[in-house]
Design a protein around this motif. Structure first.
Motif: not given
Length: 352
Positions: A324-328
């Motif tokens: 669920g974590l937003k990542v690059d």
């Protein structure tokens, strides 16, 4: 002894099993034939053993053409997937069976069998019968039997595929130890990439009866010669890219090309360990799942632009990279292979 395959061709009806296969196996080398089912690896092995005769081409062992020499006169020992032990003979007599056929004295047969059983870690098992042994122990007996006549070449036809995972790892290490100790030229057929990479001096990757690449394991993995090898050996991501001169643009970065590109719009082939993931509210995707694998964790990242990418990160870092974590997502700066653009860019998992 050296083994040389020269332009081997073999067909079964309308199916081409070998299509001009040429390869030289050096003295004392262990080479693994690796590829999917139907690629011709077992047919090639059987041609070396004498159980198959090629339609055209030749097999040389120690410089002698043995293409038309019967299997029992080729001085090659073979270990099969199915063990093929005689259920009515004890372990000692199974190992000594070839010596018995050659009418060697009983004392010689028994001493040679005892020596080989010690070598494969089964000293004291001589009086047992196959049904009293585990699968791994039976395969050790089959290996000892193959070595009893001191063959010039050892041929292993997927010898570990019927065993459970832990036994497979232990026995493949044992096979490698014995091969190095005896210095015997060995061909090891497998469809398991991890198995091939872990035991072989060189890996020969086959596809549709042809040799795609033959090289040391590290080279096959790190510098695959073709997109097929890249996708078959290990896990591979397909990421959309655009070719510009001698570079390819992917995720807004330009990476050097490893070889020629098949067009302007391509799939860039990138292994999970070459993918970097970092938390970012402005990132290009979010983590779908995390799979803990000991020293590493494998992340599956959903890209905002569509498709998914797999990334391997150190296990201790996985704690802060939860689903669920937003990542690059970025890539390691190194040359990449490209393949024709597919309809859906998705990770290609390895073949077991």
């Amino acid at each position: 002894m050296t083994v040389e395959l020269r332009e081997l061709r073999r067909s079964f009806g309308g199916t081409v099993a070998l299509d001009g296969l040429s390869l030289t196996i050096e003295q004392g080398e262990l080479i693994a034939f690796l590829g999917p089912s139907g690629c011709g690896k077992t047919t090639a092995l059987r041609c070396v053993a004498g159980f198959e005769r090629p339609d055209t081409g030749a097999v040389f062992i120690d410089g002698a053409d043995v293409t038309r020499v019967p299997a029992n006169r080729r001085d090659a020992g073979m270990v099969f997937q199915s063990y093929s032990l005689f259920p009515n003979l004890n372990v000692r007599d199974n190992v000594a069976f070839g010596l018995r056929v050659r009418r060697r004295p009983t004392s010689e047969r028994h001493s040679r069998a005892a020596e080989l059983l010690e070598l494969v870690g089964l000293g004291g098992f001589g009086e047992r019968y196959p049904h009293q042994l585990s699968g791994g122990q039976q395969q050790r007996v089959a290996l000892a039997r193959a070595l009893a006549l001191q063959p010039k070449v050892l041929l292993l036809d997927e010898p570990l595929s019927a065993l459970d995972a832990k036994v497979r790892v232990n026995l493949r290490e044992e096979i490698r130890r014995l091969q190095l100790e005896l210095g015997i030229t060995t061909i090891f057929v497998t469809h398991d990439q991890e198995e091939a990479l872990s035991v072989a001096d060189r890996v020969a990757v086959l596809k549709s009866g042809r040799l795609e690449q033959v090289a040391p394991p590290a080279e096959v993995y790190d510098r695959p010669a073709t997109p097929f090898v890249a996708e078959f050996v290990g896990t591979m991501n397909h990421l959309p890219g655009r070719v510009s001169g001698e570079t390819v643009e992917v995720f807004g970065h330009f990476l050097p090309l490893d070889g020629a590109a098949p067009g302007e719009e391509v799939d860039v082939l990138v292994r999970p360990e070459a993918v970097r993931v970092s938390p970012s509210e402005e990132g290009r995707g979010f983590i779908l799942a995390s799979s803990f694998r000991g020293s590493i964790a494998r992340l599956r990242v959903q890209l905002d632009s569509g498709g998914e990418v797999l990334a391997d990160v150190p296990g201790h870092e996985a704690v802060r990279l939860a689903p669920g974590l937003k990542v690059d997502v970025t890539l390691v700066e190194r040359p990449v292979l490209t393949a024709p653009r597919t309809a859906v860019a998705a990770p290609v998992e390895p073949v077991a």
